[in-house]
Design an enzyme around this catalytic site. Sequence first.
Site, short mmCIF file in Angstrom:
data_model
loop_
_atom_site.label_atom_id
_atom_site.label_comp_id
_atom_site.label_asym_id
_atom_site.label_seq_id
_atom_site.Cartn_x
_atom_site.Cartn_y
_atom_site.Cartn_z
N ASP A 303 3.80 4.98 11.49
CA ASP A 303 2.94 5.11 10.32
C ASP A 303 1.61 5.68 10.76
O ASP A 303 1.09 5.33 11.81
CB ASP A 303 2.73 3.74 9.67
N ALA A 374 -12.36 -7.98 -7.10
CA ALA A 374 -11.11 -7.33 -7.45
C ALA A 374 -11.19 -6.74 -8.85
O ALA A 374 -10.53 -5.75 -9.15
CB ALA A 374 -9.97 -8.33 -7.36
#
Lengths: 678, 567
Positions: A303, A374
């Site tokens: 990755d 958030a």
Amino acid sequence: MARSDTKSLFTADLIVPAIRDAFRKLDPRELIRNPVMFTTAVVAILLTVLLIVGNDGLDAGFKVQLVLWLWLTVLFGTFAEALAEGRGKAQAASLRATKAELTARRLKGDGTRYDSVPASQLKKGDVVLVQTGDLIPADGEVVAGVASVNEAAITGESAPVIREAGGDRSAVTAGTRVISDEIRVRVSVNPGQGFLDRMIALVEGAERQKTPNEIALTLLLVGLTIIFLIAVATIPGFAAYAGGSVPVSILAALLITLIPTTIAALLSAIGIAGMDRLVRFNVLAKSGRAVEAAGDIDVLLLDKTGTITVGDRQATEFRPVSGTGVAELAEAALLASLADETPEGRSIVVLAREKVGSVMASLPEGAQVIPFTAQTRISGVDTGGRVIQKGAVQAILRANPGAGETAAATELRRITDDIARVGGTPLAVAVDGRLLGAIFLKDIVKAGIRERFGELRAMGIRTVMITGDNPLTAASIAAESGVDDFLAEATPEDKLRLIREEQQGGRLVAMCGDGTNDAPALAQADVGVAMNTGTQAAREAGNMVDLDSDPTKLIEVVGLGKQLLMTRGALTTFSVANDVAKYFAIIPAMFVALYPGLGVLNVMGLASSESAILSAIIFNALIIPCLVPLALRGVAYRPMGAGPLLARNLAIYGLGGLVAPFIGIKLIDLAVGGLGLA
Amino acid sequence: MTVQGWLLIAVFVGILLALAKPVGLWLFALYEGRRTPLHAVFGPVERSFYRLSGINPEEDQTWRRYAVHMLVFNALLILMTYGLLRAQALLPLNPQGHAALGEHLAFNTAISFGSNTNWQSYGGESTMSNLSQMLALTIHNFLSAATGIALAFALFRGFARRSAAGIGNFWADVTRITLYLLLPLCIVLTVFYIASGVPQTLAGTIDVSTLEGARQTLAIGPVASQEAIKLLGTNGGGFFNANSAHPFENPTALTNLVQMLSIFAIGVGLTYTFGKAVGNTRQGWAILAAMMALFLAGTTVTYWQEAAGNPVLHQLNAAGGNMEGKEVRFGIAASALFSVVTTAASCGAVNAMHDSFTALGGMIPLFNMQLGEVVIGGVGAGIYGFLLFAILAVFVAGLMVGRTPEYVGKKIESREVKLAVLAIAVLPLTILGMSAVASVLPAGLAGPLNKGPHGFSEILYAFTSAVANNGSAFAGLSANTPFYNGLLGVGMWIGRFFIIIPMLAVAGSLAAKKYTPATAGSFPTTGPLWTGLLIGIVLIVGGLTFLPSLALGPIADHIAMIRGQLF
């Protein structure tokens, strides 16, 4: 979890139980698993019996010594295995200890009070409270609340992700950190069922099975044993033709020195130690087979984020909208980031100081930090006079509805598109609702990764970078990092397809992954390393788990797999090459009575026939404990092409195996003579 | 040692290396079943064989089927030969009126020729009728050789094919090899031998007046045709008892060179064919290099020892090399070279008596055979035997570079290792086991003519020669007894077919595997390092087992000679 300390090889607390176990392992049911050592034990028993009842004219003291050394040969073998297992057990104990360190706030029935318990005591169904700054203690599901969770170790994304009750985003994984708000998590696995527990059993040797490679090697060793058995068993017939006979004790000595006892004695120790090395490296393998497969890998899927580039992006440039200066933008970004402790925030501070030369060390008196949440996905500062915000462009525009229609907004969108096109991430900055421009956050290729890929290439391993980026960005990072190939805009399906294609071409593929959507690819890959912080599904699918969740380790895992096989190969070669010298010790000793002329084969000039035979058998026994450290540590491994590697190892273990016993046997012969043993 | 001697060896090796590619390419065409120029001539014959026997040459056989067909075919041929030899007295083309062979001699001879050994417990011209020579024996000379090459093809296919169920068709392989390779080459060679003075007639004897005026009856017969296949097919069974030392079998220095080249020609070519089959001719050259290194080392030792001669005789003022048992026409170099060639290959033809060699000079032929005749080796058998060693070498080397080993694109795993070990163990087990039995039983002890270590060498050589399917005789052993005929016959059968079965299983197992491309991580199986490793494995795994027996035989013999004691 910190890497456990490397335990010294020979400490009393390991040696003493290993000696005890060495005797316990003489149980024939255990011994039969190792046919060569079993043969040695049978011969030892035979000679013990003959010592009592037989009469072949040999000196009794000589025969007693012979029998003693034969038993020691067997015991050295069982000792090597016991020692390796002991180290594994010590390792497992330290694994258990670290596992217990995580603590959890387990909620009581009323849902408001909680008690602190070790994570290892959490049961399926328990509900725990996790607050800002806590590590989530176990895999589970959010049942109440919403929080931003840093899963950088899993995803490589530094931007926190939202985890909330209900819906797709309710799963949380152990080891990830809540960075804002608090949530309640229902634990979804029972203790003892986690990976860690299964691995501990494996490391302790309780579930050890022979790997395919060990089976193949054992077959070769058994074959050699049978061949040498017949070579020795036919000698009495030949000797009879020459009008003489050879005592059974001497035939037995020849047999035991010829059969590959050295490698056979160390074989299981090598396997256990290989697993153990992996564990010391904080990687748990589900089977020995997986470790060997790692040595065979042809293609590594890596990755991008976290492996090739540092997981966190770095600010590299300020791009103001027209009418705003770089210095103004930089100063605002600096103020907005001073309280931002994320690596990205810190990199903005560093860059801003470079640009404006400001030495502002802390926020002005009375400034209010606007924390990242958030919900807003914006952070910043309220200095009293000014409100400075920084965040994703969409989030900034949403927070400042008026700004969306301005010319600056249009220009900002153009700037951020430009940044995105070359693989960067833009962050918008606004002061009192006025858009100033964007910060260019860039992927930074890890230092030294290019050299690592060079080493892998030399080892014959192709590296493929997997990234969600567009091909343009991917290509630029691939070129910068020196990776062989890349897969851009990769979906989990693409990943799986790539693995299948490579395997179709006969190549073995390794990858690491974390998310649930990685599970099929992890399962398909020949070596799938799941991050410990990954989802349960990923950890089930992979055949290794990295406790540190460091995807770079895949490269080291390949090295460990190779080292395991090389240790086996090196000791096999050494063991077989030893036979030449042993022949030269025993054959003249055995036949000199038949044909005195054969004494010229005694090239080592050994003192007497008895001394020659004794020296060979002593060398054969002592070489086992001498090689135990090598078996447990593994042979030195440096990444290089197979040709030079083979030449090097053949020179050390092949040639060394030819020469060493000539010297060793001669020295032992001198000692035997000096002590008057024969 | 002389310059001429070394020149002969150099010329021989030079021609041999030049032959590898053309012979290999021709074999490769047969391996692939491609059309050759000779199809115009023999094509109809081939097709009519298939039509008559109802064989479909396109059928791809699994290794089991291939093995069963090969076994049944060879067993039936051996039975047929046994019948013909037992009935010799009743059959035509028996001008000298030879009697039928006894049970154990016929048994031994039938297996001997069927297993490509051509161990001869009899004297050719005084035992066999022309029909027996031409039909009962020569048929094996062709078909046992063709079988060997076919088996090598089967193993090549195992390496070359990918995820395949079959390893070719036994009948098609044998037919094509016989028709397009052995038969045409033998026709050419026969004409050459006839031109060189080798008899080719159905008459049994001729009477000649010698220089002293005495009359002598000389045996003759269809010698040239048998000579051609005897060497080309690494059979070695001579028409005459004296084999290639007999002037009617091997009349000139040129025929001697051609005979040695014939022995190695197909074996050398097969290494090239292997390279072609696996798509990299350097793989084949690497194997040939290892074989040639072992061959040259052996030749050097034997030539050196023979040229050095016997110190005991030197003291008696008989200077020079060892000429005992050698044809003066050929001399030391040509005899030493021939002995190493014939034992490196599984030929067994001789142009000198190996029994009369110096101890170490005679040990090399013995050791060549004990290695399993993998130094060039018998047609087909040499390369498949060598590839079994290569499997072990690649396994050990693979471990040493930290990789599950692969060889020419195939992963070598426990099944291949197990089967290779099984096949390689057959030789030492049988040779040493049978030699030990013969060394203690009175029936065995009655055999050797000499005492001491030399007598032991005679026993060891006989079993080595038989089990390794060489067939050369050390002489000095009375082998035409029920004990030796029986035990050697069983040994020849085991030495041939007990190796073939696991070898074919390896072929089947490899054929089913996927292709694994080589990377920088797989060590190269082409360079000098690999060649050296191959030599090491062949010597250690194949040779070390025999060290005690060699110590009690030729080595003790040699040391005794130095000390002035001869046996």
